[in-house]
Design a protein around this motif. Sequence first.
Motif, mmCIF file in Angstrom:
data_model
loop_
_atom_site.group_PDB
_atom_site.id
_atom_site.type_symbol
_atom_site.label_atom_id
_atom_site.label_comp_id
_atom_site.label_asym_id
_atom_site.label_seq_id
_atom_site.Cartn_x
_atom_site.Cartn_y
_atom_site.Cartn_z
ATOM 1 N N ALA A 43 0.887 -1.150 -0.006
ATOM 2 C CA ALA A 43 -0.036 0.159 0.008
ATOM 3 C C ALA A 43 0.856 1.238 -0.104
ATOM 4 O O ALA A 43 0.315 2.324 -0.050
ATOM 5 C CB ALA A 43 -0.979 -0.160 1.132
ATOM 6 N N ARG A 44 2.204 1.196 0.071
ATOM 7 C CA ARG A 44 3.089 2.239 0.146
ATOM 8 C C ARG A 44 4.193 2.058 -0.797
ATOM 9 O O ARG A 44 5.288 2.862 -0.510
ATOM 10 C CB ARG A 44 3.520 2.506 1.488
ATOM 11 N N ARG A 59 -7.102 3.731 -1.787
ATOM 12 C CA ARG A 59 -5.747 3.230 -1.422
ATOM 13 C C ARG A 59 -5.430 2.409 -2.393
ATOM 14 O O ARG A 59 -6.096 1.358 -2.840
ATOM 15 C CB ARG A 59 -5.449 2.732 -0.088
ATOM 16 N N SER A 60 -4.081 2.700 -3.111
ATOM 17 C CA SER A 60 -3.640 1.830 -4.217
ATOM 18 C C SER A 60 -2.737 0.688 -3.639
ATOM 19 O O SER A 60 -1.825 1.056 -2.725
ATOM 20 C CB SER A 60 -2.994 2.741 -5.138
ATOM 21 N N TYR A 61 -2.764 -0.362 -4.251
ATOM 22 C CA TYR A 61 -1.941 -1.526 -3.752
ATOM 23 C C TYR A 61 -1.266 -2.100 -4.954
ATOM 24 O O TYR A 61 -1.617 -1.976 -6.099
ATOM 25 C CB TYR A 61 -2.741 -2.819 -3.203
ATOM 26 N N GLY A 118 -6.630 -0.343 -7.036
ATOM 27 C CA GLY A 118 -7.661 -0.174 -5.963
ATOM 28 C C GLY A 118 -8.058 1.257 -5.990
ATOM 29 O O GLY A 118 -8.091 2.024 -7.060
#
Length: 423
Positions: free
Chosen positions: A87-88, A145-147, A142
């Motif tokens: 996620a980061r 939040r992008s994964y 996502g």
Amino acid sequence: MSALVPKLRFPEFRAAKPWRRAPLGEVTVKADRRNKGGVSYPVYSISNKAGFVPQGEQFDGVESKARGYDISLYKLIGPNTFAYNPARINVGSLGYSGDLDNIIISSLYVCFKTTEDVDDRFLLQYFDTPDFAGQVNNTVEGGIRSYLFYENLSIISTSLPSVDEQRKIADCLTSLDELIAAEGQRLEALRKWKKALLQNLFPREGEATPRLRFPEYHSAGEWEEKPMAAISRVVRGGSPRPIDQFLTSDPTGLRWLKIGDVQREAKYITATTDRVRSEALSKTRVVYPGDFILSNSMSFGRPYISQIETCIHDGWIAVTNIARDLDREFLYYSMLCDRSQRFFTNQAAGSGVQNLNIDIVQGLRVSLPTPAEQSRIASCLGSLDTLITEQAKKLDTLKTHKQGLMQGLFPATEEQNRSEASQ
């Protein structure tokens, strides 16, 4: 398709084959070994600045369950393993274990190792390139939040020369990283030294003399304490509204100071990006060289000395008409010392809203030695600030040099070339 050849190449590889493009799934393998026995291993996490960092925790299976953890689900990490927060990943939250062995990290992390076709240090450098960052942004999935899970990572491609050339590039860039880290440590040491001096060269709360004093002033007696209102005039800026109607591109317009014009660690205000028409004068306030400016919100209480004449909006507080026998540089450091900054923080918090106002700044009590001792303290801290500024520039130069090397040592893809051509 044009051949992948970097702009910079070490002499022994100038006649070598062009680089090839390969998906990461071809040169990496997923690593999902779990800590099935629930063994008490050191717990690590991934920082976007330092990679693998210890959490300072180590607990056994019984303790972990009592605290809501099940370390049997944690991933067991050995040497030469990559891990990242899915996620980061787009902010660089990726680490390489190197020599670390028998540590555990949360099951939320994605872990993988490389095949024999890739030098780990070379791949770690590639992860810091615009090519990789651009592909990550185009591949994450996502909503809010992008994964980026391993299945997505595996389709991202990288450019690869021979393993020998990879090692040569990795050696070069890793050596530069080590130099950058060493210079960064020197900068941090200088900043800590300054912080310690600021705590000890000025009297602490309830004390009339500092704990550290230059030899020639050991018997000079106690410092005199005065409120800011007694040694200056404290005023607030003003904002003509709507500001867009007063802004001008005329170079003869009045300077207009914004928060973005001032760097956080700066000492002086030297320029502004915007100007306003003279009609704004009746609705704003002008400060002059030698006046102090403080933000009344956000990083409130941080003083700056103006070296220019400029208008300030109501997000600023100005300290003007400073007593002539007061060394301005000394006053700057006095306002920056731990005692003053704690006063601002406590008073702002006590007012309900985290910001400064004129009354708070006027109420700051300033401890004053003789003018000669003021000058001595200001000179000492000023010299240290000069060292810090020079060290920061040196570090920035090294980082810029590395960026240039990265651009030359890694070939640009056709997609990058198209992007640069369209800009």
